[in-house]
Design an enzyme around this catalytic site. Structure first.
Site: not given
Ligand code: SDX
Length: 382
Positions: A264, A318
């Site tokens: 998140h 989710d």
């Molecule tokens: C919702 O914003 C809100 O409030 C949204 C929400 C709401 O109520 O409206 O809470 C609802 O959208 C929840 C999120 C649902 N999405 C997912 O579950 C999809 C999987 N999650 C990721 O795509 C991610 O965690 C996000 C999109 C939710 C957040 O993305 P960020 O903040 O841009 O983080 P990032 O992609 O830059 O990741 C930072 C690091 C990376 O590693 P490094 O490159 O630093 O080594 O964390 C890792 C990412 O690879 N990472 C994950 C991960 N989420 C972050 N690695 C594996 N699996 C994941 N799910």
């Protein structure tokens, strides 16, 4: 010229509005709507009360809630021409696209000056909160070759949606669990779809265009679309053993593949909504029996905590919502539309707040291209 501000990818941590709708402290997993903790609202309120709180800024009195609920009931029905629009759409299309189309169509049937007329603004909000569930249920019926089921005038907001899916009135446990799930998804500060609503609303376009745009943003797999993908992901994990789940997670992480339902932008601990959803799942299991996928989900959560917990990657809202919805008999591709059914109240609360002190969104950019290039006529281009 003012000093250029640094570019921040995804505007992470950049304030985009002054607001009193929702407060999140991601370090400790705190979530409040209008100053009330989500745990208190989930335990004591109905979705109608929470929608009222979000839109008007205070919890309703009994009289106010009864009037608000009656207005919602009165507006549940759909124009037959909007049902006709749904009937023209390909039944294989995604329900979020059908919802976007139908909500945008509403703007053609309900014109008015929502900017200058507060009564029309209120009526537009009522119509959207009341009709989004009916659109989602009607689409599900139509794509299966059935007629839409007329909304109930007796059931509450949550129970009426479940009723419109198959014509069966849900029991008290299912109604309450779904009602709480709607409260949990109703609002979440400056998430992508709510930010979309504020940006689109800042142009003073109609509320239907605003909500149709927000639905589009919510449908993405990194946002609301994740709940549908979590269930698909978990159902592929057929060996729930710790060793097998760990290997699966390590492989995905090694390939830098995002694991749906985790991570998140704001929370650095487990999303408090995920914890409450686990409790709701248990309530359903007590009544309807458990589901093997829940054990897999728990094992994956344990393994992910060891593998990436130190990076602040924990279950988000989710992760468990799909397990609850599946147990309620909701089709998997309706999970994200259900998110929209709940979130429409939050989008509208932010739209109304934006209109109170509006300035059209128009951010800047960091230029990385070429400038003042010499033009070469087509005939001379090599
Ligand atoms: C919702 O914003 C809100 O409030 C949204 C929400 C709401 O109520 O409206 O809470 C609802 O959208 C929840 C999120 C649902 N999405 C997912 O579950 C999809 C999987 N999650 C990721 O795509 C991610 O965690 C996000 C999109 C939710 C957040 O993305 P960020 O903040 O841009 O983080 P990032 O992609 O830059 O990741 C930072 C690091 C990376 O590693 P490094 O490159 O630093 O080594 O964390 C890792 C990412 O690879 N990472 C994950 C991960 N989420 C972050 N690695 C594996 N699996 C994941 N799910």
């Amino acid at each position: 010229m003012a000093e250029a501000l640094p570019y921040v990818p995804g505007l992470a941590g950049v304030p985009a509005a002054r607001t009193s709708v929702c407060l999140i402290d991601g370090e400790v997993g705190k979530l409040e709507y209008r100053g009330y903790p989500i745990e208190v609202l989930a335990e004591h309120c109905t979705y109608e009360e929470v929608a009222y709180l979000l839109i008007f800024g205070a919890l309703p009195t009994k009289t106010q809630l009864d009037a608000f609920s009656a207005e919602l009931v009165a507006e549940r029905g759909l124009k037959f021409r909007i049902v006709d629009v749904l009937k023209t759409l390909p039944e294989s299309g995604h329900p979020m696209d059908a919802l976007t189309a139908a909500v945008a169509t509403m703007g053609m049937f309900y014109p008015g000056d929502h900017v200058a007329d507060p009564d029309f603004r209120r009526l537009s909000a009522i119509r959207l909160i009341a009709k989004v569930p009916t659109i989602v249920a009607a689409w599900d019926r139509i794509r299966r070759g059935d007629d839409p089921i007329k909304p109930s005038t007796e059931l509450g907001h949550a129970a009426n949606f479940l009723y419109m899916l198959d014509g069966n009135e849900p029991g008290p446990v299912a109604s309450r669990v779904f009602d709480v799930a709607l409260t949990l998804h109703a609002e979440h500060s400056m998430n992508a779809s709510t930010f979309t609503a504020r940006v689109v609303g800042s142009t003073l376009t109609d509320p239907y265009a605003v909500v149709a745009s927000a639905v589009g943003a919510l449908s993405g797999p990194l946002h609301g679309g994740a709940n549908e993908r979590v269930l698909e992901m978990l159902s592929k994990l057929d060996d729930p053993s710790a060793a097998s789940v760990r290997r699966w997670a390590e492989d995905r992480l090694a390939r830098k593949e995002k694991i749906m339902g985790f991570g998140h932008r704001v929370y650095r601990v487990k999303d408090p909504r995920a914890t409450i959803l686990q409790g709701l799942a248990q309530e359903l299991f007590d009544q309807k029996g458990s589901t093997p996928i829940y054990a897999v989900a728990g094992e994956l959560e344990r393994q992910m905590s060891e593998l990436v917990g130190d990076k602040g990657i924990y279950p988000n809202v989710d992760y468990y919502s799909g397990i609850v919805y599946q147990k309620l008999g909701i089709p998997t591709d309706l999970f994200t539309p259900v998110f929209a059914i709940a979130r429409v109240a939050g989008w509208l609360a932010h739209l109304l707040e934006q209109l109170e002190d509006n300035r059209i969104y128009r951010p800047s950019q960091v230029w990385v291209g070429e400038a003042d290039r010499a033009f070469v006529p087509l005939s001379d281009r090599g």
